[in-house]
Design an enzyme around this catalytic site. Structure first.
Site, PDB file in Angstrom:
ATOM      1  N   TRP A  67      39.031  29.414  28.620  1.00 26.95           N
ATOM      2  CA  TRP A  67      39.765  28.403  27.843  1.00 26.95           C
ATOM      3  C   TRP A  67      39.020  27.083  27.718  1.00 26.95           C
ATOM      4  O   TRP A  67      39.114  26.398  26.722  1.00 26.95           O
ATOM      5  CB  TRP A  67      41.140  28.147  28.490  1.00 26.95           C
ATOM      6  CG  TRP A  67      42.030  29.337  28.464  1.00 26.95           C
ATOM      7  CD1 TRP A  67      42.306  30.119  27.385  1.00 26.95           C
ATOM      8  CD2 TRP A  67      42.762  29.892  29.576  1.00 26.95           C
ATOM      9  NE1 TRP A  67      43.168  31.130  27.753  1.00 26.95           N
ATOM     10  CE2 TRP A  67      43.463  31.009  29.085  1.00 26.95           C
ATOM     11  CE3 TRP A  67      42.896  29.555  30.922  1.00 26.95           C
ATOM     12  CZ2 TRP A  67      44.293  31.794  29.892  1.00 26.95           C
ATOM     13  CZ3 TRP A  67      43.712  30.324  31.729  1.00 26.95           C
ATOM     14  CH2 TRP A  67      44.392  31.429  31.214  1.00 26.95           C
ATOM     15  N   TYR A  93      38.986  34.146  35.502  1.00 25.13           N
ATOM     16  CA  TYR A  93      40.218  34.945  35.573  1.00 25.13           C
ATOM     17  C   TYR A  93      39.875  36.429  35.438  1.00 25.13           C
ATOM     18  O   TYR A  93      39.103  36.818  34.562  1.00 25.13           O
ATOM     19  CB  TYR A  93      41.183  34.535  34.468  1.00 25.13           C
ATOM     20  CG  TYR A  93      42.008  33.279  34.750  1.00 25.13           C
ATOM     21  CD1 TYR A  93      41.407  32.024  34.794  1.00 25.13           C
ATOM     22  CD2 TYR A  93      43.387  33.358  34.951  1.00 25.13           C
ATOM     23  CE1 TYR A  93      42.156  30.874  35.036  1.00 25.13           C
ATOM     24  CE2 TYR A  93      44.154  32.212  35.188  1.00 25.13           C
ATOM     25  CZ  TYR A  93      43.527  30.979  35.231  1.00 25.13           C
ATOM     26  OH  TYR A  93      44.278  29.853  35.462  1.00 25.13           O
ATOM     27  N   GLU A 165      44.572  34.267  44.293  1.00 24.91           N
ATOM     28  CA  GLU A 165      45.936  34.167  44.824  1.00 24.91           C
ATOM     29  C   GLU A 165      46.671  35.496  44.751  1.00 24.91           C
ATOM     30  O   GLU A 165      47.361  35.790  43.774  1.00 24.91           O
ATOM     31  CB  GLU A 165      46.735  33.112  44.045  1.00 24.91           C
ATOM     32  CG  GLU A 165      46.255  31.697  44.279  1.00 24.91           C
ATOM     33  CD  GLU A 165      47.131  30.642  43.616  1.00 24.91           C
ATOM     34  OE1 GLU A 165      48.034  31.001  42.828  1.00 24.91           O
ATOM     35  OE2 GLU A 165      46.906  29.455  43.886  1.00 24.91           O
ATOM     36  N   GLU A 253      41.748  25.512  46.101  1.00 23.21           N
ATOM     37  CA  GLU A 253      42.531  25.015  44.959  1.00 23.21           C
ATOM     38  C   GLU A 253      43.714  24.204  45.460  1.00 23.21           C
ATOM     39  O   GLU A 253      44.406  24.614  46.386  1.00 23.21           O
ATOM     40  CB  GLU A 253      43.038  26.202  44.139  1.00 23.21           C
ATOM     41  CG  GLU A 253      43.522  25.806  42.762  1.00 23.21           C
ATOM     42  CD  GLU A 253      44.132  26.979  42.019  1.00 23.21           C
ATOM     43  OE1 GLU A 253      43.411  27.951  41.718  1.00 23.21           O
ATOM     44  OE2 GLU A 253      45.345  26.913  41.749  1.00 23.21           O
ATOM     45  N   ALA A 259      53.754  23.463  41.535  1.00 23.36           N
ATOM     46  CA  ALA A 259      52.938  24.684  41.459  1.00 23.36           C
ATOM     47  C   ALA A 259      52.707  25.191  40.027  1.00 23.36           C
ATOM     48  O   ALA A 259      51.873  26.059  39.814  1.00 23.36           O
ATOM     49  CB  ALA A 259      53.560  25.788  42.310  1.00 23.36           C
ATOM     50  N   TRP A 287      42.087  21.307  41.456  1.00 22.87           N
ATOM     51  CA  TRP A 287      42.362  21.962  40.177  1.00 22.87           C
ATOM     52  C   TRP A 287      42.748  20.900  39.182  1.00 22.87           C
ATOM     53  O   TRP A 287      43.636  20.117  39.533  1.00 22.87           O
ATOM     54  CB  TRP A 287      43.509  22.975  40.397  1.00 22.87           C
ATOM     55  CG  TRP A 287      43.881  23.761  39.197  1.00 22.87           C
ATOM     56  CD1 TRP A 287      44.941  23.547  38.360  1.00 22.87           C
ATOM     57  CD2 TRP A 287      43.189  24.905  38.681  1.00 22.87           C
ATOM     58  NE1 TRP A 287      44.956  24.486  37.368  1.00 22.87           N
ATOM     59  CE2 TRP A 287      43.896  25.323  37.535  1.00 22.87           C
ATOM     60  CE3 TRP A 287      42.032  25.606  39.065  1.00 22.87           C
ATOM     61  CZ2 TRP A 287      43.497  26.426  36.775  1.00 22.87           C
ATOM     62  CZ3 TRP A 287      41.634  26.689  38.320  1.00 22.87           C
ATOM     63  CH2 TRP A 287      42.369  27.095  37.185  1.00 22.87           C
ATOM     64  N   GLU A 294      48.508  18.466  31.069  1.00 25.09           N
ATOM     65  CA  GLU A 294      49.276  18.894  32.240  1.00 25.09           C
ATOM     66  C   GLU A 294      48.840  18.016  33.414  1.00 25.09           C
ATOM     67  O   GLU A 294      47.694  17.558  33.454  1.00 25.09           O
ATOM     68  CB  GLU A 294      49.064  20.390  32.547  1.00 25.09           C
ATOM     69  CG  GLU A 294      47.640  20.774  32.895  1.00 25.09           C
ATOM     70  CD  GLU A 294      47.452  22.258  33.194  1.00 25.09           C
ATOM     71  OE1 GLU A 294      48.398  23.048  33.085  1.00 25.09           O
ATOM     72  OE2 GLU A 294      46.319  22.620  33.546  1.00 25.09           O
TER      73      GLU A 294
HETATM   74  C1  IDC Z   1      47.396  27.252  35.536  1.00 26.64           C
HETATM   75  C2  IDC Z   1      46.840  26.211  34.591  1.00 26.64           C
HETATM   76  C3  IDC Z   1      47.548  26.304  33.267  1.00 26.64           C
HETATM   77  C4  IDC Z   1      47.461  27.724  32.749  1.00 26.64           C
HETATM   78  C5  IDC Z   1      47.974  28.708  33.787  1.00 26.64           C
HETATM   79  C6  IDC Z   1      47.837  30.121  33.264  1.00 26.64           C
HETATM   80  O1  IDC Z   1      46.961  24.932  35.166  1.00 26.64           O
HETATM   81  O2  IDC Z   1      46.998  25.403  32.343  1.00 26.64           O
HETATM   82  O3  IDC Z   1      48.222  27.856  31.572  1.00 26.64           O
HETATM   83  O4  IDC Z   1      47.287  28.526  34.992  1.00 26.64           O
HETATM   84  O5  IDC Z   1      47.232  30.980  34.051  1.00 26.64           O
HETATM   85  C7  IDC Z   1      47.643  28.396  40.502  1.00 26.64           C
HETATM   86  C8  IDC Z   1      46.596  29.190  39.832  1.00 26.64           C
HETATM   87  C9  IDC Z   1      46.064  28.483  38.613  1.00 26.64           C
HETATM   88  C10 IDC Z   1      47.173  27.784  37.858  1.00 26.64           C
HETATM   89  C11 IDC Z   1      47.739  26.693  38.767  1.00 26.64           C
HETATM   90  C12 IDC Z   1      48.847  25.863  38.131  1.00 26.64           C
HETATM   91  O6  IDC Z   1      45.563  29.568  40.693  1.00 26.64           O
HETATM   92  O7  IDC Z   1      45.449  29.440  37.797  1.00 26.64           O
HETATM   93  O8  IDC Z   1      46.619  27.203  36.724  1.00 26.64           O
HETATM   94  N1  IDC Z   1      48.207  27.289  39.992  1.00 26.64           N
HETATM   95  O9  IDC Z   1      49.927  26.676  37.814  1.00 26.64           O
HETATM   96  N2  IDC Z   1      48.212  28.652  41.659  1.00 26.64           N
HETATM   97  C13 IDC Z   1      49.160  27.743  41.903  1.00 26.64           C
HETATM   98  C14 IDC Z   1      49.171  26.858  40.846  1.00 26.64           C
END
Ligand code: IDC
Length: 327
Positions: A67, A93, A165, A253, A259, A287, A294
């Site tokens: 992305w 991913y 995760e 992260e 979350a 992160w 966001e």
């Molecule tokens: C989130 C991104 C968001 C995206 C989403 C989709 O911030 O923009 O649309 O993923 O996959 C995690 C994950 C991480 C998440 C983040 C926030 O490892 O990929 O990113 N998050 O939700 N674990 C807890 C929180």
């Protein structure tokens, strides 16, 4: 004659000036993080430098590189290094619905090259998320780590994060441990030394569960993830328990919002987290490097640059976190 003498004196002067300024320049050039610490390893519950001294990694993670590939550039990484960051995490991913594509290996290679040129550590993150069980894409994971461990086995600045995760109906014993044993074995076939980071159950929260029965291999650390507005005392208690049991942890992260990666910032909880991590010398990686609208995005949404960032270009969460890169 006078003229020749004059020219001679002048050229000598320039030579001396050249030597002096070069010397100064070398001195002024501070050592990079990798020059300072060398290859990292795990000793007891800590990550240590080549001299065996405890170090605290401070990092930033890309967003999913499918992305936001535009932030994988040297100027971007360099500007974070200037702010005190020593580690870049490249989030790849693993799920086709989230942009998984082997075409992105090229972007990963570029990211590793930039981080390496800058003397920064780099975490190769196999970012499982919607595919909650690491076994779901185990075959692809094995291929991924074979390729990158073969390619980077000689470099000192690489860390492998084998499952971001794990979540859903997934347990340490039944799913993550057997997966980790396979992937670690594969990486170690090529890369004998660099640290491997293993995800923990429930979105990398349950470090206490893993501490009861960690893996047997060497140079393994375990992921601990938190989003300060969601994960509070109950989660910090898990960390304290795990630390007391001697589990080496790395926060690959985190953010200071909830979350979802969005919502309000919880500075109180975030402060408690950062103090705890400092006390235990647990490294942390924020992160995410993007200007997405966001809360967890480290760059302001209005900032359209993709590199050369200064503090003024950081979002609210970015500015708050940046203070901890200097502490
Ligand atoms: C989130 C991104 C968001 C995206 C989403 C989709 O911030 O923009 O649309 O993923 O996959 C995690 C994950 C991480 C998440 C983040 C926030 O490892 O990929 O990113 N998050 O939700 N674990 C807890 C929180």
């Amino acid at each position: 004659m006078k003229k020749i003498l004059y020219a001679l004196v002048l050229s000598c002067l320039f030579m001396v000036m050249g030597i002096v300024s070069n010397g100064n320049c070398d001195q002024a050039k501070a050592a990079t993080p990798v020059q300072k610490w060398g290859r990292l390893s795990v000793k007891g519950s800590s990550i240590v430098n080549q001299k065996g001294r405890k170090v605290q990694l401070k990092g930033v993670s890309t967003h999913g590189i499918a992305w936001f590939p535009q932030y994988v550039n040297k100027s971007c990484f360099k500007s974070f290094r200037k702010m005190g960051v020593n580690t870049i995490r490249i989030a790849f991913y693993s799920d086709p619905g989230s942009g998984y594509s082997v075409d992105l290996y090229k972007t990963i290679d570029e990211g590793v090259q930039y981080a390496t040129e800058l003397g920064m550590y780099v975490i190769l993150d196999w970012h499982i998320l919607n595919d909650g069980n690491p076994k779901t894409h185990q075959k692809q994971a094995l291929k991924f780590f074979t390729r990158f461990a073969k390619k980077y086995k000689k470099q000192k600045n690489i860390l492998y994060e084998i499952c971001n995760e794990p979540n859903g109906n997934v347990t340490w014993e039944k799913d993550i441990r057997p997966y980790a044993n396979k992937v670690i074995k594969r990486i170690r076939k090529y890369d004998k030394k660099n640290i491997i980071v293993v995800g923990t159950p429930t979105w990398s929260q349950d470090v206490d569960v893993v501490a009861e029965k960690p893996l047997k291999q060497k140079n393994i650390a375990y992921s601990l993830h938190f989003y300060a507005a969601t994960h509070k005392d109950w989660n910090r208690d898990k960390v304290k328990k795990a630390f007391k049991k001697g589990l080496p942890m790395l926060v690959t992260e985190f953010s200071i919002c909830d979350a979802s990666g969005n919502g309000g910032i919880d500075k109180g909880s975030a402060g408690q987290w950062m103090k705890l991590l400092k006390k235990y010398k647990i490294g942390h990686v924020a992160w995410n490097i993007s200007n997405k609208n966001e809360t967890s995005a480290l760059i302001k949404a209005s900032c359209k640059k993709t590199g050369g960032f200064t503090k003024g270009n950081l979002s609210k969460s970015g500015r708050w976190i940046a203070k901890w890169w200097k502490k």
